[in-house]
Design an enzyme around this catalytic site. Structure first.
Site, short mmCIF file in Angstrom:
data_model
loop_
_atom_site.label_atom_id
_atom_site.label_comp_id
_atom_site.label_asym_id
_atom_site.label_seq_id
_atom_site.Cartn_x
_atom_site.Cartn_y
_atom_site.Cartn_z
N LYS A 152 3.64 8.95 8.93
CA LYS A 152 3.31 8.35 10.23
C LYS A 152 4.26 8.81 11.34
CE LYS A 152 0.29 5.04 8.18
NZ LYS A 152 0.36 4.26 6.97
N TYR A 210 0.86 -1.20 0.00
CA TYR A 210 0.00 0.00 0.00
C TYR A 210 0.89 1.23 0.00
CZ TYR A 210 -3.43 3.52 1.32
OH TYR A 210 -4.23 4.64 1.34
N ASP A 252 9.25 2.51 0.43
CA ASP A 252 8.17 3.22 1.12
C ASP A 252 8.22 2.78 2.58
OD1 ASP A 252 5.91 4.29 2.16
OD2 ASP A 252 4.55 3.55 0.59
#
Ligand SMILES: *Cc1c(COP(=O)(O)O)cnc(C)c1O
Length: 436
Positions: free
Chosen positions: A275, A148, A247
């Site tokens: 995050k 994702y 990522d």
């Protein structure tokens, strides 16, 4: 639906939310669609706990999907945010805290020299891909199924039939509203499959601008990959002249003060963060070597901008968080808590309770079948069982992410009792085993 008296304030809010907002939520998994029932509305968080609108307390194992490695409302982070807020919420101009956070971030990634801040992981990935295309003059991007990378058009795709065998049926969008031509710019291969990689590179190698992957895939369950496979991805990128983008929006600063790539000894060309780097505030970042990063505007030809990029309040949260991560013994504590949860689940001694873990990222698997290592694995039995567990765990005071595909995150604010309590609640919520 009959109203549960325990959560009636949440129910009333959800009814209002559904009138004012599609599905009542601002990010779809929050609607509890895959576990059933209505979501609870969170009123506040402190340490490892959250309280809902009815005053129920939950030990939180979602932790805002990863950012809250220090727990909710860490006193130092909150103080830094309050002090920053009192000096103004946004300038739209350069300021000191951007420099400080950029220096902190860059210091954590060997071989990287510069970072550009944005406001989300999605934006970081968008920027990294544009940068890769601009730097290589190529169009295609390769991602892996189950990875994702946020919700930008080009990444909401899955493999079309025939792609990985090289017949190239093209990728298909996994969302309505994506131009087929955009979906076709992204190739998709399965994790861990050297033959599939070879086929993609044989067919498209000269047109691939970048390969993007979570080096520790944590968005389709937790699917740790072999170091040799990751090294093979790096080799193929080098041979083809494609850039490798890690990522690390979840894994960055989660397992140590830096990235997962360093732990497995594979260095990407660009790293995307989000995050934890914002400490609970909206921050994303692209990190890379100077020559590549200076392809970005205003020096280079690759345009990128943001009204709230480098927002002073967000930067303050990031600085306070990263300083604590760099200076404290946070990671030893996270490892100990993760190990305790893993050991507790194993000690239940049931073949339908398995677990895979990396530090404080824990993915329990509630089925007797072997745990998958790729997104192509058989998830149904686990998904079905998770659906029966989520609400009883909520009622017992444990908030798990509302999807069987999501990992649990621990923080330094969790206690041994929190961990042991979750294990006991899981044991109580499971059906009595057929064989004792
Ligand atoms: C969460 C996530 C993103 C997207 O970040 P947002 O801040 O939600 O846009 C991208 N990549 C990975 C690996 C993620 O886990």
């Amino acid at each position: 639906m009959t109203v549960n008296p325990r959560t009636q304030a949440s129910s009333a809010l959800f009814a209002r939310a559904c009138a004012a907002t599609p599905g009542g939520v601002h990010s779809p998994v929050r609607a509890f669609g895959s576990v059933g029932g209505e979501p609870v509305f969170i009123e506040r968080g402190e340490g490892a706990a959250v309280w809902d609108a009815d005053g129920n307390r939950y030990v939180d194992f979602q932790m805002s999907w990863g950012p809250l490695v220090l727990g909710h409302a860490d006193a130092d982070v909150v103080a830094a945010v309050q002090q920053a807020a009192a000096r103004g919420l946004s300038y739209g101009a350069t300021h000191r805290a951007e420099v400080e956070l950029a220096e902190l971030v860059v210091s954590a990634f060997p071989g990287m020299a510069q970072c550009r801040f944005v406001s989300s992981g999605t934006e970081a990935v968008m920027t990294a891909l544009r940068l890769a295309r601009g730097a290589t003059g190529r169009t295609l991007v390769l991602k892996f199924s189950g990875g994702y990378h946020g919700h930008s058009d080009a990444l909401l795709v899955r493999a079309g039939s025939g792609l990985v065998t090289g017949t190239d049926a093209g990728s298909e969008a996994t969302s309505a509203g994506i131009a087929p031509d955009v979906a076709r710019t992204t190739l998709v291969a399965p994790f861990g499959d050297d033959a599939a990689l070879d086929a993609v590179f044989a067919d498209h190698g000269a047109d691939i601008a970048a390969v993007i992957l979570e080096p520790l895939p944590a968005n389709n369950g937790l699917l740790p990959q072999q170091r040799a496979w990751l090294q093979g991805v790096r080799r193929r990128c080098d041979a083809a002249g494609a850039l490798l983008i890690f990522d690390e929006v979840i894994s960055g600063f989660r397992l140590h003060f830096g990235g997962y790539g360093e732990l497995v000894g594979v260095r990407p060309d660009l790293i995307t963060l989000g995050k934890i780097v914002g400490g609970g505030m909206p921050v994303g970042a692209v990190v890379g070597p100077r020559a590549l990063m200076e392809q970005l505007a205003p020096i280079g030809p690759v345009y990128q901008a943001g009204t709230l990029s480098g927002n002073p309040v967000s930067m303050a949260a990031g600085i306070a968080t990263l300083q604590k991560l760099r200076n404290g013994d946070v990671y030893a504590r996270l490892e100990a808590l993760g190990a305790r949860l893993e050991a507790g689940l194993r000690a239940l001694n049931r073949d339908d309770v398995q677990v895979v873990r990396q530090g404080s990222i824990v993915w329990p698997w509630f089925a007797a079948s072997a745990m998958p290592t790729t997104a192509e694995g058989a998830f149904d039995a686990h998904v079905g069982r998770f659906r029966t567990l989520h609400r009883p765990l909520l009622d017992a005071g444990f908030y798990l992410p509302p999807s069987a595909y999501e990992v649990l995150f621990l923080s330094v604010a969790h206690s041994e009792a929190d961990i042991d309590g979750l294990v006991a609640a899981i044991a109580a919520a499971l059906p009595t085993p057929a064989t004792a």
